[in-house]
Design an enzyme around this catalytic site. Structure first.
Site, PDB file in Angstrom:
ATOM      1  NE  ARG A 103       0.612   3.053  13.007  1.00 28.80           N
ATOM      2  CZ  ARG A 103      -0.281   3.845  13.578  1.00 28.80           C
ATOM      3  NH1 ARG A 103       0.111   4.777  14.424  1.00 28.80           N
ATOM      4  NH2 ARG A 103      -1.558   3.709  13.304  1.00 28.80           N
ATOM      5  CB  THR A 143      -9.782   1.173  11.294  1.00 29.19           C
ATOM      6  OG1 THR A 143      -8.547   1.679  10.768  1.00 29.19           O
ATOM      7  CG2 THR A 143     -10.388   0.192  10.316  1.00 29.19           C
ATOM      8  NE  ARG A 186      -1.533  -1.766  15.140  1.00 32.84           N
ATOM      9  CZ  ARG A 186      -1.681  -1.145  13.973  1.00 32.84           C
ATOM     10  NH1 ARG A 186      -1.974  -1.848  12.888  1.00 32.84           N
ATOM     11  NH2 ARG A 186      -1.539   0.169  13.879  1.00 32.84           N
ATOM     12  CG  ASP A 240     -12.215  17.911  -5.137  1.00 36.79           C
ATOM     13  OD1 ASP A 240     -13.126  18.736  -5.379  1.00 36.79           O
ATOM     14  OD2 ASP A 240     -11.035  18.245  -4.928  1.00 36.79           O
ATOM     15  CG  ASP A 300      -5.378   4.203   1.147  1.00 32.08           C
ATOM     16  OD1 ASP A 300      -6.499   4.525   0.730  1.00 32.08           O
ATOM     17  OD2 ASP A 300      -5.106   4.052   2.353  1.00 32.08           O
ATOM     18  CE  LYS A 334      -7.736   6.378   3.929  1.00 31.41           C
ATOM     19  NZ  LYS A 334      -6.345   5.936   3.717  1.00 31.41           N
ATOM     20  CG  HIS A 366     -14.814  17.981 -14.026  1.00 30.40           C
ATOM     21  ND1 HIS A 366     -15.007  17.513 -15.316  1.00 30.40           N
ATOM     22  CD2 HIS A 366     -13.687  18.756 -14.064  1.00 30.40           C
ATOM     23  CE1 HIS A 366     -14.046  17.990 -16.093  1.00 30.40           C
ATOM     24  NE2 HIS A 366     -13.239  18.740 -15.367  1.00 30.40           N
ATOM     25  CE  LYS A 368      -1.579   2.546   3.249  1.00 25.01           C
ATOM     26  NZ  LYS A 368      -2.220   3.215   4.393  1.00 25.01           N
TER      27      LYS A 368
END
Length: 243
Positions: free
Chosen positions: A217, A125, A187, A66, A61, A63, A69, A34
């Protein structure tokens, strides 16, 4: 069916990304990474090319959120990069989501590449019930909000959604198995959760019905990234074998 464990390259620059790629092994084939806002905004499309040259599939990623167009034209450009997955915010609404899909189709057609899967963000999340209620002023519960946004995404032509493991089972029941359910916030039980709120282990995510998971992480900040990756992958793959 390919059900990838995606490693989040949430890193500051190309050097850090290449060091992590090297630590994970000499060959990226069969692996998905990612690339999010931090790394992409610093390095641009060249970091995607570097990772693709090593064989990695790419989940880009960004996201997008807007006016329709702008999102359509942005997706046209992203589709030319040869990435495998891209994201938009479902809260942008049906018109924006449909525009994103059109942009991907146009960019893929122009470049002769397969169109990336379009995944819609439901609720992050890191969001809690309190955040949804008091800060977003949403009249729905967190679970109802995620389902509402996921239904909107499917009705608008998206290929799947990004959601926590806690919602996947209900989403599959309502939306079916022909939809992609990507689960971040992964995790192990003994790991620090950081700013994540709705978390799960790889095995828990699989049991709930996740199509793929993203681990950040615990791998990219580990002193031994390959060992951490293999630990998470084993939990994910063992759960797949049990299916």
């Amino acid at each position: 069916m390919n059900r990838p464990l995606m490693v989040a390259f949430d890193l500051a620059n190309q050097q850090a990304a290449m060091e992590l790629a090297k630590a994970l092994g000499p060959d990226g084939r069969g692996k998905t990474v990612k690339v999010g806002m931090e790394l992409y905004y610093k390095e641009g499309a060249r970091i995607l090319q570097k990772l693709q040259e090593q064989g990695y599939a790419i989940f880009l990623d960004l996201k997008l959120y807007d006016i329709p167009h702008t999102v359509e034209k942005a997706m046209l450009q992203l589709a030319r990069l040869g990435v495998d997955y891209v994201t938009v915010h479902a809260m942008g609404g049906q018109e924006m989501l449909q525009a994103a899909k059109r942009g991907l189709a146009a960019g893929a057609a122009e470049s002769g590449l397969p169109a990336p899967k379009l995944l819609a963000i439901t609720e992050l999340t890191s969001a809690s019930e309190e955040v949804v209620s008091k800060e977003q002023n949403c009249r729905l519960s967190l679970e109802e909000q995620v389902l509402s946004l996921a239904q909107l995404a499917k009705d608008s032509g998206c290929d799947g959604v990004v959601c926590s493991a806690l919602e996947v089972e209900d989403l599959r029941r309502v939306l079916g198995d022909d939809f992609f359910y990507l689960v971040p916030g992964i995790r192990m039980s003994d790991d620090q959760v950081g700013d994540q709120v709705r978390v799960a282990t790889p095995a828990m995510a699989h049991k709930a019905g996740a199509s793929a998971i993203v681990v950040g992480r615990p791998i990219n900040q580990s002193a031994q990234p390959k060992r951490a990756y293999e630990r998470y992958l084993a939990d994910w793959q063992d759960s797949l074998k049990e299916n």
